[in-house]
Design a protein around this motif. Structure first.
Motif: not given
Length: 422
Positions: A156-174
């Motif tokens: 439950t919490y892993t799914l949220f954290l991975l989604s959050l981190y992927n979005y955060y990392a995508a912002i950094k790459l952008k």
């Protein structure tokens, strides 16, 4: 510091009226489902049942111990907080209020996970609202999201954290910025701490930082940041087991042997029905007689292999769309980050066969990949009205079928609870 904190809140929580509306919609839908289950049935938490009441989730075991240290190194500390907070709300009793609190914590986390995916498709992929909404509604009725919306589990919490981190990392790459050592360390500790196989995923976005392999200083900076995160994680892990590192290897080997040797079902069918399918589309269910090793017998519910050609067709179409998206966007660094992460799970569960017979429960590690890759497929054909219309109609049909199927299967789940868990 204040600015960073505000940015963090805007990153994690709804930051626009549209996002708030979507969050409230899902938190209401999931909340009604979870609240009814928590109040009327004891399946979410029963002191007598440590594991496998439904779909191999280990609700009580996870809440009381955080799970096995070799697979969930630091979740012991996290679930101490979850358990104590729930007991505080329930006045120290493990009753319906306790279950209701657990269900609502899961509900809020999964609804925030939906928001992270919406933020990604809107702000990174930049899809129009109508397509973003279609993808989010489709994602929202995945079997993984439905089950985890009331299940207190690592996933439950892993799914949220991975989604959050992927979005955060995508912002950094952008923005062509590097991921700070602090962010890498926090992600490694939280994501890898809940499930060890996700640890390496934290470092994938670093590989795609601008000119990383063309500049020795940038490469050295990346190596230093990764090293700091890895050292912090390893020290906390070793501290958790009193630095008895030899037990990691013995326990890991035991777990691999236990969860990798299932010969009763064809491998190809488990891959389709459980790994790729069960996380999205419910198959039929089978009952099993279980016991808690202390004399208490109870019924468990498991997912069966698909029996309908329409189920295989559904999953086949999904895989075609994802593969199509990957090939079309192969040079896209955001897509590579997503798919490399996905390939790690494919290797672990499909090739190494770890937990393949129950791999539908691992959806929290990768199920967000599907809506993101669908989003990138829509993006790739933004200039082609015909293909865009074809894709929109296809996903709409898939959504209707998914909603009807999962609604029906959840009615069977309620029959199971009504019969055995009142």
């Amino acid at each position: 510091m204040k600015t960073k904190f505000i940015h963090f809140l805007r990153l994690v929580f709804p930051s626009s009226y549209t996002e708030l509306a979507i969050f409230l919609f899902f938190v209401t839908c999931y909340g009604i489902l979870g609240s009814y289950i928590a109040i009327h049935y004891r399946i979410i938490f029963d002191n007598r049942i440590p594991w496998d009441a439904y779909f191999s989730f280990d609700n009580k075991s996870i809440l009381m111990t955080g799970g096995s240290f070799e697979r969930h190194p630091l979740s012991y500390y996290f679930f101490n907080w979850v358990r104590e907070f729930s007991l505080f709300i329930s006045g120290g009793k493990m009753d319906s209020t306790f279950r209701l609190t657990l269900a609502w914590l899961s509900n809020i986390i999964i609804s925030l996970n939906i928001i992270q995916v919406y933020k990604y498709v809107r702000n990174i992929i930049r899809l129009p609202f109508n397509l973003s909404l279609l993808i989010i509604l489709f994602f929202g009725v995945f079997s993984t999201n439905i089950l985890l919306s009331f299940t207190p589990e690592n996933f439950t919490y892993t799914l949220f954290l991975l989604s959050l981190y992927n979005y955060y990392a995508a912002i950094k790459l952008k923005k062509e910025e590097k991921t700070p050592a602090l962010a890498l360390s926090l992600a490694a500790i939280s994501i890898g701490g809940l499930t060890i196989t996700n640890f390496v995923k934290v470092f994938i976005p670093v590989l795609f930082e601008k000119n990383l392999f063309k500049n020795w200083k940038k490469l050295g900076s990346a190596a230093l940041r990764v090293s700091i995160a890895a050292i912090c994680y390893i020290l906390l892990y070793l501290n958790r087991i009193d630095f008895k590192y030899e037990t990691i290897f013995s326990k890991t080997n035991q777990q691999y042997e236990k969860f990798s040797n299932v010969e009763t079902m064809p491998t190809w069918d488990m891959i389709l029905s459980f790994f790729f399918g069960g996380n999205i589309l419910f198959p039929s269910f089978i009952l099993s007689d279980k016991h808690n090793m202390q004399g208490f017998a109870f019924k468990g519910l498991y997912m069966d292999l698909y029996s309908s050609v329409f189920s295989y067709l559904f999953i086949g179409i999904i895989l075609i769309l994802i593969s199509w998206s990957y090939l079309k966007n192969f040079k896209n660094k955001w897509v590579q980050v997503i798919m490399i992460s996905f390939f790690i799970d494919i290797v672990i569960h499909c090739m190494m066969r770890f937990g393949l017979h129950t791999s539908y429960i691992y959806g929290g590690h990768f199920v967000f990949v599907y809506p993101l890759m669908l989003g990138w497929l829509f993006y790739a054909y933004a200039g082609s009205a015909k293909i865009l219309s074809f894709l929109t109609v296809t996903v709409s049909i898939l959504f209707v079928y998914l909603l009807a199927n999962n609604w029906f299967r959840m009615s069977e789940f309620f029959w199971f609870m009504e019969t055995y868990y009142q």
